[in-house]
Write a protein that holds these residues in place. Structure first.
Motif, short mmCIF file in Angstrom:
data_model
loop_
_atom_site.label_atom_id
_atom_site.label_comp_id
_atom_site.label_asym_id
_atom_site.label_seq_id
_atom_site.Cartn_x
_atom_site.Cartn_y
_atom_site.Cartn_z
N LYS A 137 0.56 -9.14 4.61
CA LYS A 137 0.54 -7.85 3.93
C LYS A 137 0.45 -8.10 2.44
CE LYS A 137 2.43 -3.33 5.00
NZ LYS A 137 3.51 -2.60 5.70
N GLN A 138 -0.67 -7.68 1.86
CA GLN A 138 -0.93 -7.93 0.44
C GLN A 138 -1.40 -6.65 -0.24
OE1 GLN A 138 -0.26 -10.88 -0.85
NE2 GLN A 138 0.02 -12.03 1.06
N TRP A 139 -1.45 -6.73 -1.57
CA TRP A 139 -1.97 -5.62 -2.36
C TRP A 139 -3.40 -5.94 -2.78
CZ3 TRP A 139 0.32 -0.96 -3.13
CH2 TRP A 139 1.67 -0.86 -2.76
N PHE A 140 -4.27 -4.92 -2.69
CA PHE A 140 -5.69 -5.12 -2.95
C PHE A 140 -6.20 -4.05 -3.91
CE2 PHE A 140 -4.77 -6.68 1.28
CZ PHE A 140 -5.41 -7.90 1.32
N ILE A 141 -7.25 -4.40 -4.65
CA ILE A 141 -8.01 -3.42 -5.43
C ILE A 141 -9.27 -3.09 -4.66
CG2 ILE A 141 -9.38 -3.06 -7.52
CD1 ILE A 141 -7.34 -4.64 -9.06
N ASN A 142 -9.53 -1.81 -4.50
CA ASN A 142 -10.71 -1.37 -3.77
C ASN A 142 -11.92 -1.45 -4.71
OD1 ASN A 142 -12.65 -0.14 -2.24
ND2 ASN A 142 -11.51 1.74 -1.85
N THR A 143 -12.52 -2.62 -4.77
CA THR A 143 -13.66 -2.82 -5.67
C THR A 143 -14.92 -2.13 -5.17
OG1 THR A 143 -14.06 -4.94 -4.56
CG2 THR A 143 -12.81 -5.00 -6.60
N ALA A 144 -14.95 -1.75 -3.89
CA ALA A 144 -16.13 -1.04 -3.36
C ALA A 144 -16.32 0.28 -4.10
CB ALA A 144 -15.98 -0.80 -1.86
N ASN A 145 -15.22 0.96 -4.44
CA ASN A 145 -15.31 2.24 -5.14
C ASN A 145 -15.65 2.07 -6.62
OD1 ASN A 145 -14.66 3.44 -2.76
ND2 ASN A 145 -12.59 4.06 -3.34
N TRP A 194 -10.33 -6.99 -3.67
CA TRP A 194 -9.81 -8.11 -4.45
C TRP A 194 -8.31 -8.18 -4.22
CZ3 TRP A 194 -8.98 -7.89 -10.45
CH2 TRP A 194 -8.47 -9.11 -10.88
N CYS A 195 -7.84 -9.29 -3.69
CA CYS A 195 -6.41 -9.48 -3.44
C CYS A 195 -5.72 -9.80 -4.76
CB CYS A 195 -6.20 -10.61 -2.43
SG CYS A 195 -4.45 -10.93 -2.07
N ILE A 196 -4.77 -8.97 -5.18
CA ILE A 196 -4.11 -9.15 -6.48
C ILE A 196 -2.67 -9.61 -6.37
CG2 ILE A 196 -5.60 -7.48 -7.63
CD1 ILE A 196 -3.30 -5.46 -7.41
N SER A 197 -2.10 -9.63 -5.18
CA SER A 197 -0.70 -10.04 -5.05
C SER A 197 -0.60 -11.54 -4.79
CB SER A 197 -0.01 -9.26 -3.92
OG SER A 197 -0.76 -9.34 -2.73
N ARG A 198 0.48 -12.15 -5.28
CA ARG A 198 0.75 -13.57 -5.08
C ARG A 198 2.21 -13.74 -4.69
NH1 ARG A 198 -3.74 -12.98 -5.45
NH2 ARG A 198 -5.34 -14.04 -6.68
N GLN A 199 2.48 -14.75 -3.88
CA GLN A 199 3.85 -15.00 -3.43
C GLN A 199 4.52 -15.98 -4.40
OE1 GLN A 199 1.13 -14.42 -1.21
NE2 GLN A 199 2.18 -12.47 -1.25
#
Length: 546
Positions: free
Chosen positions: A459-467, A500-505
């Protein structure tokens, strides 16, 4: 006679009088007797005179370099050119280096090329705006700061403190080096990504993007680095074209024939198997389907060295004959869409059946034309799972080892090492292993640890670059690209990257500004402004000011 001396040898060139004749060349040996003779010719050689010594070493070299900078006023050049009147201004945005070590040739190339351009603009009478900065967050700094320490032994606050101290020390060394190189810049007003103002701006931008629906949380496969135990973006990868994998040809026995093929293959039920090829055998326990290309031609073939019947793409028969070392007799041919509705027995999990499903990502370049599909470990596979509502169970933990969902035989084994060995043994024991071979191919590596990564759902956070794609393309058309041919590459990147996955552990970085429900894990994000410049996030009745 004209004499020309070279060392201790004098050459004589004689011209005879009278009629024109070719010159006669004669040689006379003249030995220099004293040093005084040599000194006679010293003043005939005209060379410039300088007070600079011919050679400087160690501290003398450094002292002279600093003296030149001081006397030439390199440290005042930026301020001087900013104070003069000019009609035009040239702004160069500094792509910041990481604050994770000492300077090297890459830093020199970056800063000196920028300095050449800035000084050129000064000579043109333009005022230059150039503010240098540093990227102070991220995994490279955290790894360097912790060194041999284990992050699990430290609290997040301790990790952040050590990482910040390391970054500050690296910045001081790098800045001193850049100034010594004479780089013209506003060194008294640098920017740092760990400053409070910088972080607050990032959080406001995150909130603004979230309110516009450009930021979302999702559970899907991402590039995962077992060595760093974190999700990675594609920009953090490098591809090793010499990666060596153990590839296998394996069979999935048909337990239910496709309805369109049942009349012709009814007597062969239990004898027909679907043949797949994969360079990642460890993903087979996570298999949920076998995919085919609906419009391609497929064949039922028989091995001449056994009674085995295999389903493969017609186009791949010749290559498979060579790979398997046996002739394959074509029994019947049909279109790929006729395979729909077929069901196979999973080769390593007893009692589990997987369907044959159509998919457009199947290609005929390699393999068998039938693709083993593990939705947890590939984006194309995940897309199939989303379309057909297949489960996306993760059998691999953060360290790249099989977890309890993989079963006792696999649990705890590294999937890229011992786990692969075990899965291949399981295929062999089940009679599903047709062939094993080494395969050299391109494979993604973590560019920091230089070790292989894998696809793993989390489960990660993403930016919807398609839009954002259309606006980005429109903006890119206004940018001058050198060379112009690179524009097509940028456009292709925009088309191919839909998120684009923006979250890191990690502990060192700007956190995702949300809270999570203690029991359900649901992300809670409710923003409102009570005072200009203050950003609040609420959980229940508690407001947290950023």
């Amino acid at each position: 006679m004209l004499l020309c001396r070279v060392g201790s040898v004098s050459w004589g060139l004689g011209l005879r009088s009278g009629a024109l004749r070719a010159p006669a060349l004669s040689c006379r040996i003249h030995r220099v007797g004293t040093s005084g003779d040599a000194a006679r010719f010293r003043d005939t050689v005209l060379l410039p005179h300088t007070h600079f010594p011919m050679k400087l070493n160690n501290q003398k070299l450094l002292d002279r370099e600093l003296q030149i900078q001081r006397e030439c006023g390199f440290d005042q050049l930026y301020t001087w050119q900013r104070e003069r009147k000019a009609k035009k201004e040239f702004c160069l945005h500094d792509g910041p280096p990481y604050a994770n070590g000492d300077t090297h040739v890459g830093h020199a190339l970056n800063k000196i090329l920028k300095d050449v351009r800035n000084r050129f603009e000064v000579l043109r009478g333009t005022r230059v705006h150039y503010v240098p900065g540093w990227d102070c967050h991220g995994l490279p700094i955290e790894l360097k700061a912790l060194g041999q320490l284990h992050a699990g032994d430290l609290t997040p606050l301790q990790v952040r403190r050590k990482a910040r101290e390391f970054a500050e020390a690296a910045i001081a060394r790098q800045r001193a080096a850049f100034q010594r190189w004479g780089i013209m810049a506003d060194w008294g007003n640098c920017y740092y990504s760990f400053s409070g103002h910088y972080e607050a701006t990032q959080l406001r931008i995150f909130q603004d993007m979230h309110s516009k629906g450009l930021v979302y949380q999702d559970y899907k496969p991402v590039f995962w680095s077992p060595s760093s135990r974190t999700a990675l973006a594609e920009a953090e990868l490098e591809y090793n074209s010499e990666h060596l994998s153990r590839s296998v040809y394996a069979t999935f026995t048909l337990t239910a024939l496709p309805p369109k093929l049942a009349p012709s293959l009814g007597n062969a039920l239990g004898k027909v198997s679907v043949l797949v090829w994969t360079t990642q055998p460890w993903t087979i326990p996570a298999n949920q389907a076998v995919c085919f290309m609906p419009k391609a031609q497929y064949s039922l073939v028989k091995r001449v060295d056994s009674e085995q019947l295999l389903l493969v793409a017609t186009e791949r028969i010749a290559s498979l004959t060579s790979a398997l070392g046996t002739d394959l007799q074509n029994v019947t041919t049909f279109v790929g869409s006729d395979l729909e509705g077929g069901v196979c027995q999973h080769p390593t999990i007893s009692g589990k059946e997987v369907p044959l499903l159509p998919a457009n990502h199947v290609t005929m370049a390699k393999g068998t034309g039938l693709v083993h599909t593990a939705p947890a470990h590939g984006m194309e596979d995940y897309s199939v799972a989303t379309h057909f509502s297949l489960p996306v169970d993760c059998m691999v933990d953060e360290e790249g080892r099989f977890n309890e969902l993989a079963g006792k035989d696999l649990q705890g084994q590294a999937v890229l090492d011992k786990g692969t060995d075990t899965v291949i043994c399981m295929l062999q024991a089940a009679g599903a292993l047709v062939k094993e071979e080494w395969c050299v191919h391109s494979y993604p590596y973590d560019w920091r640890s230089k070790t292989p990564v894998l696809f793993r759902p989390s489960k990660q956070w993403f930016i919807n670059t398609a839009n954002l794609k259309d606006k980005a393309k429109e903006s890119l058309q206004k940018v001058k690209v050198i060379p112009e041919s690179a524009r097509a590459t940028l456009m292709a990147k925009l088309d191919g990257r839909t998120y684009w996955c923006i979250s890191r552990q990690r502990s060192w970085g700007v956190p995702i500004p949300v809270f999570y429900h203690r029991e359900t894990g649901e992300a809670l994000l409710n923003k409102y402004l009570e005072h200009p410049g203050l950003l609040y996030y609420t959980v229940g009745q508690v407001s947290v000011c950023v």
